[in-house]
Design an enzyme around this catalytic site. Structure first.
Site, PDB file in Angstrom:
ATOM      1  N   GLU A 154       0.892  -1.165   0.000  1.00 11.42           N
ATOM      2  CA  GLU A 154       0.000   0.000   0.000  1.00 11.42           C
ATOM      3  C   GLU A 154       0.923   1.207   0.000  1.00 11.42           C
ATOM      4  O   GLU A 154       1.538   1.518   1.019  1.00 11.42           O
ATOM      5  CB  GLU A 154      -0.835   0.025   1.284  1.00 11.42           C
TER       6      GLU A 154
ATOM      7  N   CYS B  88      -3.125   8.873   3.331  1.00 14.22           N
ATOM      8  CA  CYS B  88      -2.693   8.333   2.038  1.00 14.22           C
ATOM      9  C   CYS B  88      -3.755   8.485   0.957  1.00 14.22           C
ATOM     10  O   CYS B  88      -3.449   8.604  -0.221  1.00 14.22           O
ATOM     11  CB  CYS B  88      -2.321   6.874   2.198  1.00 14.22           C
TER      12      CYS B  88
HETATM   13  P1  NAP Z   1       8.236   4.910   4.830  1.00 12.91           P
HETATM   14  O1  NAP Z   1       9.357   5.799   5.205  1.00 12.91           O
HETATM   15  O2  NAP Z   1       8.281   4.217   3.535  1.00 12.91           O
HETATM   16  O3  NAP Z   1       8.157   3.844   6.043  1.00 12.91           O
HETATM   17  C1  NAP Z   1       7.114   2.911   6.116  1.00 12.91           C
HETATM   18  C2  NAP Z   1       7.530   1.777   7.019  1.00 12.91           C
HETATM   19  O4  NAP Z   1       8.588   1.036   6.413  1.00 12.91           O
HETATM   20  C3  NAP Z   1       8.050   2.208   8.392  1.00 12.91           C
HETATM   21  O5  NAP Z   1       7.589   1.309   9.363  1.00 12.91           O
HETATM   22  C4  NAP Z   1       9.552   2.105   8.227  1.00 12.91           C
HETATM   23  O6  NAP Z   1      10.236   1.901   9.437  1.00 12.91           O
HETATM   24  C5  NAP Z   1       9.643   0.875   7.354  1.00 12.91           C
HETATM   25  N1  NAP Z   1      10.881   0.738   6.604  1.00 12.91           N
HETATM   26  C6  NAP Z   1      11.724   1.709   6.193  1.00 12.91           C
HETATM   27  N2  NAP Z   1      12.739   1.175   5.488  1.00 12.91           N
HETATM   28  C7  NAP Z   1      12.519  -0.166   5.453  1.00 12.91           C
HETATM   29  C8  NAP Z   1      13.218  -1.262   4.874  1.00 12.91           C
HETATM   30  N3  NAP Z   1      14.326  -1.099   4.169  1.00 12.91           N
HETATM   31  N4  NAP Z   1      12.705  -2.490   5.039  1.00 12.91           N
HETATM   32  C9  NAP Z   1      11.569  -2.679   5.743  1.00 12.91           C
HETATM   33  N5  NAP Z   1      10.857  -1.675   6.316  1.00 12.91           N
HETATM   34  C10 NAP Z   1      11.328  -0.436   6.162  1.00 12.91           C
HETATM   35  O7  NAP Z   1       6.840   5.656   4.886  1.00 12.91           O
HETATM   36  P2  NAP Z   1       6.293   6.667   5.988  1.00 12.91           P
HETATM   37  O8  NAP Z   1       7.078   7.926   5.854  1.00 12.91           O
HETATM   38  O9  NAP Z   1       6.190   6.018   7.328  1.00 12.91           O
HETATM   39  O10 NAP Z   1       4.791   6.870   5.499  1.00 12.91           O
HETATM   40  C11 NAP Z   1       4.385   7.882   4.627  1.00 12.91           C
HETATM   41  C12 NAP Z   1       4.006   7.340   3.277  1.00 12.91           C
HETATM   42  O11 NAP Z   1       3.135   6.244   3.421  1.00 12.91           O
HETATM   43  C13 NAP Z   1       3.257   8.342   2.434  1.00 12.91           C
HETATM   44  O12 NAP Z   1       3.855   8.404   1.171  1.00 12.91           O
HETATM   45  C14 NAP Z   1       1.843   7.784   2.332  1.00 12.91           C
HETATM   46  O13 NAP Z   1       1.180   8.080   1.127  1.00 12.91           O
HETATM   47  C15 NAP Z   1       2.070   6.338   2.475  1.00 12.91           C
HETATM   48  N6  NAP Z   1       0.884   5.696   3.054  1.00 12.91           N
HETATM   49  C16 NAP Z   1       0.169   4.843   2.277  1.00 12.91           C
HETATM   50  C17 NAP Z   1      -0.957   4.227   2.797  1.00 12.91           C
HETATM   51  C18 NAP Z   1      -1.785   3.260   1.984  1.00 12.91           C
HETATM   52  O14 NAP Z   1      -2.621   2.581   2.565  1.00 12.91           O
HETATM   53  N7  NAP Z   1      -1.577   3.153   0.693  1.00 12.91           N
HETATM   54  C19 NAP Z   1      -1.348   4.477   4.117  1.00 12.91           C
HETATM   55  C20 NAP Z   1      -0.586   5.345   4.867  1.00 12.91           C
HETATM   56  C21 NAP Z   1       0.530   5.954   4.316  1.00 12.91           C
HETATM   57  P3  NAP Z   1      10.915   3.097  10.253  1.00 12.91           P
HETATM   58  O15 NAP Z   1       9.864   4.081  10.553  1.00 12.91           O
HETATM   59  O16 NAP Z   1      11.429   2.418  11.459  1.00 12.91           O
HETATM   60  O17 NAP Z   1      11.970   3.649   9.371  1.00 12.91           O
END
Ligand code: NAP
Length: 522
Positions: free
Chosen positions: A255, A294
């Site tokens: 997602e 999102c």
């Molecule tokens: P993110 O930086 O991609 O992080 C998401 C998750 O992935 C966090 O738990 C992060 O952990 C983890 N992570 C980071 N690097 C990783 C790796 N190499 N391997 C495994 N896990 C890893 O996203 P975010 O900044 O938290 O969220 C914002 C984004 O999410 C926005 O772009 C939004 O549009 C999107 N979003 C989408 C949805 C949907 O349902 N489509 C819902 C909500 C948000 P850490 O925090 O510990 O680094």
């Protein structure tokens, strides 16, 4: 305070350098988290063996009852969660309610779904296909729980709902969960999980929780595990292309981010009920959760003939949006989640400004008290107007994860439909119209580009659930840029966690097998 992980039936802290969690109003550190040195392979094994057996041994109805007990524990502690949501995520009361009550509501919904499936452990699809000349040999499709772990990696913007909506579907499907919240806002997920574990309502190994980066998690995943990832497209890419994930055939659901749209139909005139509803929805996009949703509306397609009136009406209504410390109940828009998100959002607005004109907002809000302006992560509600959206690129590709949307005038509905596809595949689209032809055209052409379409006509009026709000009855996820995943959607959410198997045998054997299952379509 160092947040711990719940693995192998115990709370444990990492032994490395911890990352800080801050209050986004002031920038002050409130906790820290780290998962270094934790044995994730052993943790997954414990979940698979103890948690998997515990869930597979109980029926769908019993799994539903388990979720109901979890929801009751959370509901009993709700006030505490609201305060944490304010302190760690900068949530207003409304923002916190969407996350916290959304999580509890989704648990209750899946509790009812589990109850509806009854005292069985497996599912069977309706209908038998005869495979031989005589009716002695036929095929039916059965769904059984996979003996793995549902690894759930969540984004920072929904520390409650994001965690519980994933756990809810996995639990009904009979699969234990290992939830990993985003570190920056993990405090709410941690507190909720701690309460649930302390209440002793879940068998050992069924819920597992990791606080911190979770480094090594993907290396430890096996062929019966799944990964449900929510977050940015960039991290989603690294998760789905991870060598062990590919090699082991781990199921992955992504997602990701999405440039969602709203279409104001060609039949909508200024001052009409649908016009007012579309304005109201736009103002919500610029205020609720400070735009960090999102599914939020990022592009608004409006007939060119009414675009000026539309922008003026939004501007007039948005004047009332007070931005500041959500501890003050009069505040409608809180901060973004931290300074890094603020910086990224302001950079994104800069990119959009190369192709669109800022009508209001566009930076750090005026008039904030010095103390919170200095350390806080505020971004003013921002509306832009892109006069030539067909020529734009950044306006269709840049997700400003904050209170920001761009109005794009269109000449005729076909043009609006084309523009909506420029997002490359999105989570949600809303359409405000009373014209049946426009509805049909939009669903036919934009259905393939979206996971969810909300159409509001005058009979729906204010009764709709909101463009951005994800309902557990409806699928959540979108094609292409949005990640290509699918969650929720009632029983459809169980698919990720169960294996469909075609069984070829005699009608008598099918009768025996099917008598121990619930017949349903997933
Ligand atoms: P993110 O930086 O991609 O992080 C998401 C998750 O992935 C966090 O738990 C992060 O952990 C983890 N992570 C980071 N690097 C990783 C790796 N190499 N391997 C495994 N896990 C890893 O996203 P975010 O900044 O938290 O969220 C914002 C984004 O999410 C926005 O772009 C939004 O549009 C999107 N979003 C989408 C949805 C949907 O349902 N489509 C819902 C909500 C948000 P850490 O925090 O510990 O680094």
């Amino acid at each position: 305070m160092r947040l711990e992980s719940y693995l192998g039936g115990e709370w444990k802290a990492g032994n490395g350098e911890a990352r800080p969690l801050v209050n986004p109003v002031t920038g002050a550190k409130i906790a820290e988290a780290d998962s270094s040195g934790l044995d994730l392979q052993a943790a997954l094994d414990h979940a698979r063996v103890a948690g998997g057996a515990a869930l597979r041994n109980i029926t769908f109805a019993e799994r539903g009852a388990l979720l109901k007990s979890v929801a009751d524990v959370l509901a009993a502690n709700r006030d505490k969660y609201e305060q944490i949501a304010r302190e760690n995520s900068g949530n207003t009361k409304v923002d916190a309610a969407i996350d916290i009550d959304g999580g509890i509501g989704t648990l209750k919904y899946y509790a009812r779904l589990g109850g509806g499936l009854g005292e069985t452990h497996s599912l069977v699809e309706a209908g038998e296909d005869q495979l031989a000349r005589e009716p002695v040999f036929g095929a039916r499709h059965y769904w059984n729980s996979r003996p793995g772990v549902a690894v759930q990696i969540n984004a920072f913007n929904f520390p409650s709902w994001g965690m519980w909506e994933k756990i809810a579907a996995a639990t009904v499907a009979g699969v234990p969960s290992l939830a990993k919240p985003a570190t920056s806002t993990a405090m709410l997920s941690f507190e909720m999980m701690r309460d649930v574990i302390a209440a002793n309502v879940v068998p050992d190994g069924v819920f597992n929780f990791i606080c911190g980066s979770g480094e090594g998690l993907l290396d430890a995943a096996g062929p019966m595990d799944s990964i449900a990832f929510t977050g940015s497209a960039a991290t989603g890419f690294s998760v789905r292309s991870h060598a062990n994930v590919l090699r082991s055939g781990v199921r992955v659901n992504v997602e990701a981010d999405s440039i969602n749209g709203m279409i104001v139909g060609p039949d909508v005139g200024p001052g009409s009920p649908l016009f007012d509803l579309a304005v109201r929805e736009t103002v919500k996009a610029l205020s609720v959760k400070a735009g960090q949703v999102c599914t939020n509306i990022r592009r608004i397609f409006v007939p060119r003939s009414i675009s000026t009136q539309f922008c003026d009406a939004v501007a007039e209504s948005a004047k009332k949006l007070s931005v500041g410390d959500p501890a003050d109940e009069a505040i409608r828009v809180g901060p973004l989640v931290n300074r890094r998100q603020q910086e990224t959002a302001l950079e994104g607005i800069g990119k959009l400004s190369a192709e669109a004109r800022v009508l209001f907002g566009g930076g750090i809000p005026e008039g904030l008290p010095a103390a919170i302006r200095q350390g806080g992560a505020f971004v003013a509600p921002t509306l832009l107007l892109c006069d030539s959206p067909q020529e734009g690129k950044a306006v269709h590709e840049t997700e400003v994860f904050g209170p920001c949307s761009t109005v794009m005038p269109y000449e005729e509905i076909g043009g609006a439909i084309d523009l909506a596809t420029f997002g490359g595949g999105s989570l949600a689209l809303s359409l405000f119209t009373g014209d049946g032809q426009v509805e049909s055209k939009a669903v036919r052409h934009l259905g393939p580009w979206h996971g969810r379409i909300m159409i509001v006509d005058e009979t729906v009026g204010r009764n709709h659930t909101g463009h951005a709000i994800v309902m557990p009855q409806c699928v959540h996820g979108g094609p292409g840029r949005a990640g290509g995943g699918e969650e929720l959607g009632g029983l459809r959410g169980l698919r990720l966690h169960m294996q469909r198997t075609a069984v070829q045998t005699s009608p008598q054997a099918h009768a025996t097998l099917a008598s121990r299952t619930s017949e349903t379509a997933l």
